[in-house]
Design a protein around this motif. Structure first.
Motif, PDB file in Angstrom:
ATOM      1  N   ILE A   1      -1.944   9.715   9.654  1.00 38.83           N
ATOM      2  CA  ILE A   1      -2.104   8.458   8.926  1.00 38.83           C
ATOM      3  C   ILE A   1      -0.998   7.462   9.290  1.00 38.83           C
ATOM      4  CG2 ILE A   1      -2.214   7.374   6.654  1.00 38.83           C
ATOM      5  CD1 ILE A   1      -3.330  10.043   5.587  1.00 38.83           C
ATOM      6  N   LEU A   2       0.240   7.901   9.250  1.00 37.38           N
ATOM      7  CA  LEU A   2       1.355   6.997   9.548  1.00 37.38           C
ATOM      8  C   LEU A   2       1.246   6.397  10.938  1.00 37.38           C
ATOM      9  CD1 LEU A   2       4.622   8.620   8.152  1.00 37.38           C
ATOM     10  CD2 LEU A   2       3.857   6.277   7.764  1.00 37.38           C
TER      11      LEU A   2
ATOM     12  N   ASP B   1      -7.898   7.753  -6.097  1.00 42.07           N
ATOM     13  CA  ASP B   1      -7.641   9.187  -6.068  1.00 42.07           C
ATOM     14  C   ASP B   1      -8.380   9.849  -4.918  1.00 42.07           C
ATOM     15  OD1 ASP B   1      -5.902   9.702  -8.360  1.00 42.07           O
ATOM     16  OD2 ASP B   1      -7.586   9.055  -9.592  1.00 42.07           O
ATOM     17  N   VAL B   2      -7.669  10.720  -4.198  1.00 42.81           N
ATOM     18  CA  VAL B   2      -8.252  11.484  -3.101  1.00 42.81           C
ATOM     19  C   VAL B   2      -7.791  12.931  -3.223  1.00 42.81           C
ATOM     20  CG1 VAL B   2      -8.341   9.482  -1.557  1.00 42.81           C
ATOM     21  CG2 VAL B   2      -6.325  10.978  -1.528  1.00 42.81           C
ATOM     22  N   ARG B   3      -8.386  13.810  -2.408  1.00 41.96           N
ATOM     23  CA  ARG B   3      -8.012  15.220  -2.439  1.00 41.96           C
ATOM     24  C   ARG B   3      -7.482  15.702  -1.088  1.00 41.96           C
ATOM     25  NH1 ARG B   3      -8.799  19.947  -5.267  1.00 41.96           N
ATOM     26  NH2 ARG B   3      -9.117  21.848  -4.018  1.00 41.96           N
ATOM     27  N   SER B   4      -8.230  15.433  -0.033  1.00 39.76           N
ATOM     28  CA  SER B   4      -7.900  15.992   1.279  1.00 39.76           C
ATOM     29  C   SER B   4      -7.187  14.975   2.163  1.00 39.76           C
ATOM     30  CB  SER B   4      -9.171  16.457   1.973  1.00 39.76           C
ATOM     31  OG  SER B   4      -9.986  15.334   2.302  1.00 39.76           O
ATOM     32  N   ALA B   5      -6.649  15.469   3.276  1.00 34.78           N
ATOM     33  CA  ALA B   5      -6.021  14.583   4.254  1.00 34.78           C
ATOM     34  C   ALA B   5      -7.032  13.606   4.833  1.00 34.78           C
ATOM     35  CB  ALA B   5      -5.384  15.420   5.367  1.00 34.78           C
ATOM     36  N   ALA B   6      -8.256  14.082   5.079  1.00 37.85           N
ATOM     37  CA  ALA B   6      -9.291  13.198   5.619  1.00 37.85           C
ATOM     38  C   ALA B   6      -9.627  12.086   4.637  1.00 37.85           C
ATOM     39  CB  ALA B   6     -10.541  14.002   5.960  1.00 37.85           C
TER      40      ALA B   6
ATOM     41  N   LEU C   1       0.864  -1.174   0.000  1.00 35.80           N
ATOM     42  CA  LEU C   1       0.000   0.000   0.000  1.00 35.80           C
ATOM     43  C   LEU C   1       0.904   1.227   0.000  1.00 35.80           C
ATOM     44  CD1 LEU C   1      -2.750   1.440   0.334  1.00 35.80           C
ATOM     45  CD2 LEU C   1      -2.604   0.942   2.782  1.00 35.80           C
ATOM     46  N   VAL C   2       0.728   2.088  -0.991  1.00 32.54           N
ATOM     47  CA  VAL C   2       1.577   3.267  -1.149  1.00 32.54           C
ATOM     48  C   VAL C   2       0.694   4.507  -1.206  1.00 32.54           C
ATOM     49  CG1 VAL C   2       3.329   4.399  -2.594  1.00 32.54           C
ATOM     50  CG2 VAL C   2       3.240   1.889  -2.487  1.00 32.54           C
ATOM     51  N   SER C   3       1.085   5.547  -0.489  1.00 32.91           N
ATOM     52  CA  SER C   3       0.403   6.837  -0.638  1.00 32.91           C
ATOM     53  C   SER C   3       1.384   7.828  -1.255  1.00 32.91           C
ATOM     54  CB  SER C   3      -0.123   7.349   0.707  1.00 32.91           C
ATOM     55  OG  SER C   3       0.927   7.546   1.621  1.00 32.91           O
ATOM     56  N   ALA C   4       0.866   8.731  -2.080  1.00 32.97           N
ATOM     57  CA  ALA C   4       1.738   9.622  -2.846  1.00 32.97           C
ATOM     58  C   ALA C   4       1.064  10.965  -3.093  1.00 32.97           C
ATOM     59  CB  ALA C   4       2.095   8.971  -4.189  1.00 32.97           C
TER      60      ALA C   4
ATOM     61  N   MET D   1      -7.606  10.906   2.303  1.00 29.57           N
ATOM     62  CA  MET D   1      -6.457  10.000   2.220  1.00 29.57           C
ATOM     63  C   MET D   1      -6.429   9.075   3.431  1.00 29.57           C
ATOM     64  SD  MET D   1      -2.417  10.797   1.472  1.00 29.57           S
ATOM     65  CE  MET D   1      -2.736  11.113  -0.275  1.00 29.57           C
ATOM     66  N   HIS D   2      -6.720   9.606   4.593  1.00 32.98           N
ATOM     67  CA  HIS D   2      -6.776   8.776   5.796  1.00 32.98           C
ATOM     68  C   HIS D   2      -7.786   7.648   5.628  1.00 32.98           C
ATOM     69  CE1 HIS D   2      -8.539   7.674   9.708  1.00 32.98           C
ATOM     70  NE2 HIS D   2      -7.295   7.739  10.163  1.00 32.98           N
ATOM     71  N   ALA D   3      -8.984   7.988   5.185  1.00 32.04           N
ATOM     72  CA  ALA D   3     -10.038   6.983   5.023  1.00 32.04           C
ATOM     73  C   ALA D   3      -9.638   5.925   4.004  1.00 32.04           C
ATOM     74  CB  ALA D   3     -11.342   7.654   4.607  1.00 32.04           C
ATOM     75  N   ALA D   4      -9.056   6.347   2.880  1.00 34.00           N
ATOM     76  CA  ALA D   4      -8.685   5.404   1.821  1.00 34.00           C
ATOM     77  C   ALA D   4      -7.578   4.465   2.272  1.00 34.00           C
ATOM     78  CB  ALA D   4      -8.256   6.168   0.569  1.00 34.00           C
ATOM     79  N   VAL D   5      -6.588   4.994   2.977  1.00 35.11           N
ATOM     80  CA  VAL D   5      -5.483   4.161   3.454  1.00 35.11           C
ATOM     81  C   VAL D   5      -5.982   3.137   4.471  1.00 35.11           C
ATOM     82  CG1 VAL D   5      -3.362   4.182   4.836  1.00 35.11           C
ATOM     83  CG2 VAL D   5      -3.636   5.811   2.951  1.00 35.11           C
ATOM     84  N   MET D   6      -6.759   3.584   5.434  1.00 32.39           N
ATOM     85  CA  MET D   6      -7.225   2.663   6.475  1.00 32.39           C
ATOM     86  C   MET D   6      -8.131   1.577   5.892  1.00 32.39           C
ATOM     87  SD  MET D   6      -5.469   3.921   8.891  1.00 32.39           S
ATOM     88  CE  MET D   6      -5.986   2.877  10.266  1.00 32.39           C
ATOM     89  N   GLN D   7      -8.925   1.939   4.888  1.00 30.75           N
ATOM     90  CA  GLN D   7      -9.815   0.959   4.257  1.00 30.75           C
ATOM     91  C   GLN D   7      -9.047  -0.045   3.402  1.00 30.75           C
ATOM     92  OE1 GLN D   7     -12.782   3.267   2.161  1.00 30.75           O
ATOM     93  NE2 GLN D   7     -13.607   4.142   4.063  1.00 30.75           N
ATOM     94  N   ALA D   8      -7.846   0.334   2.959  1.00 26.10           N
ATOM     95  CA  ALA D   8      -7.045  -0.552   2.103  1.00 26.10           C
ATOM     96  C   ALA D   8      -6.228  -1.566   2.897  1.00 26.10           C
ATOM     97  CB  ALA D   8      -6.120   0.272   1.205  1.00 26.10           C
ATOM     98  N   LEU D   9      -6.193  -1.435   4.209  1.00 29.40           N
ATOM     99  CA  LEU D   9      -5.527  -2.445   5.027  1.00 29.40           C
ATOM    100  C   LEU D   9      -6.359  -3.727   5.035  1.00 29.40           C
ATOM    101  CD1 LEU D   9      -4.466  -0.247   8.099  1.00 29.40           C
ATOM    102  CD2 LEU D   9      -3.020  -0.986   6.193  1.00 29.40           C
ATOM    103  N   PRO D  10      -5.764  -4.911   5.244  1.00 35.89           N
ATOM    104  CA  PRO D  10      -4.365  -5.165   5.582  1.00 35.89           C
ATOM    105  C   PRO D  10      -3.461  -5.227   4.353  1.00 35.89           C
ATOM    106  CG  PRO D  10      -5.580  -7.221   5.564  1.00 35.89           C
ATOM    107  CD  PRO D  10      -6.588  -6.137   5.269  1.00 35.89           C
ATOM    108  N   CYS D  11      -2.172  -5.163   4.608  1.00 37.88           N
ATOM    109  CA  CYS D  11      -1.168  -5.308   3.554  1.00 37.88           C
ATOM    110  C   CYS D  11       0.129  -5.775   4.207  1.00 37.88           C
ATOM    111  CB  CYS D  11      -0.968  -3.986   2.816  1.00 37.88           C
ATOM    112  SG  CYS D  11      -0.406  -2.634   3.869  1.00 37.88           S
ATOM    113  N   ASP D  12       1.093  -6.154   3.380  1.00 41.92           N
ATOM    114  CA  ASP D  12       2.390  -6.568   3.918  1.00 41.92           C
ATOM    115  C   ASP D  12       3.250  -5.365   4.298  1.00 41.92           C
ATOM    116  OD1 ASP D  12       2.392  -9.567   3.635  1.00 41.92           O
ATOM    117  OD2 ASP D  12       1.980  -9.021   1.555  1.00 41.92           O
TER     118      ASP D  12
END
Length: 218
Positions: free
Chosen positions: A127-128, A69-74, A11-14, A76-87
């Motif tokens: 997020i981190l 694709d996301v726009r705001s920090a909120a 999972l990568v955020s950029a 991005m937070h939601a998208a990252v947390m929903q994409a878990l789990p990962c290695d």
């Protein structure tokens, strides 16, 4: 192909986040997303299953990568947390630390005689730190730290405070390196020490960083 990445889920955020002030204006930063996109591209080419959470950037989606694709920090937070789990989670995004408390529904107008505009900002979710503390914590959590001074000191403090496994520090504000550039230099820090990568093109640095990630996952 790296045996450490074949079949792994990364999972990568950029990129940046944009925090809206009103329908016409936002607070943002100079992150181009190039480093995170390079990491996603190289990881996918090495056989990893890659989810890329991208802030507002004008970059093509790397081959074989699932892009959100996301726009705001909120967002991005939601998208990252929903994409878990990962290695492994690699947080290469430059996420806003603060966002307007109450964005205006209408364009903020300059009033006659007004010399100062005061903005009330509130802290965004980390997020981190939340990924590192999650019940679905990846085996490896990698952060980035863009600094203008005392790069190693600030990065190591961030590594320890957020309980990361690795942090990639780079100095911004220098010509030909960092934000918006095609090249970069990273200081990869963990509990045992530090390893300097580059200066080199971001795609080359991505490969070197992913070598370290593969070693740690193995």
């Amino acid at each position: 192909m790296s045996a450490g990445l074949a079949g792994r889920r990364l999972l990568v955020s950029a990129g940046p986040t944009y925090e809206d002030l009103d329908p016409a204006r936002f607070l943002g930063n100079r992150s181009s997303g190039k480093m995170g996109f390079a990491i996603a591209a190289v990881a996918a080419a090495r056989g990893a299953q890659v989810v890329l959470v991208a802030g507002p950037v004008h970059l093509a989606t790397p081959a074989g990568v699932q892009r959100i694709d996301v726009r705001s920090a909120a967002q991005m937070h939601a998208a990252v947390m929903q994409a878990l789990p990962c290695d492994a989670y690699i947080g290469a995004a430059a996420v806003a630390d603060f966002t307007p408390r109450a964005p205006s529904a209408q364009k903020i107008k300059k009033q006659p005689g007004q010399d100062v505009l005061v903005l009330e900002l509130v802290k965004t979710r980390d997020i981190l730190a939340e990924v590192a503390a999650s019940a679905q914590r990846p085996r490896l959590v990698v952060g980035f730290a863009a600094e203008t001074e005392r790069v190693a000191d600030y990065a190591r403090a961030k590594l320890e405070r957020k309980r990361l496994d690795l942090i990639c520090a780079n100095q911004v504000g220098q010509a030909g390196c960092g934000f918006e550039s095609d090249d970069n230099a990273l200081l990869v820090i963990d509990a045992a020490g530090a390893r300097a990568l580059g200066p080199a093109p971001k795609a080359e640095l991505a490969g070197q960083l992913l070598d370290i990630v593969a070693e740690r996952l193995a």
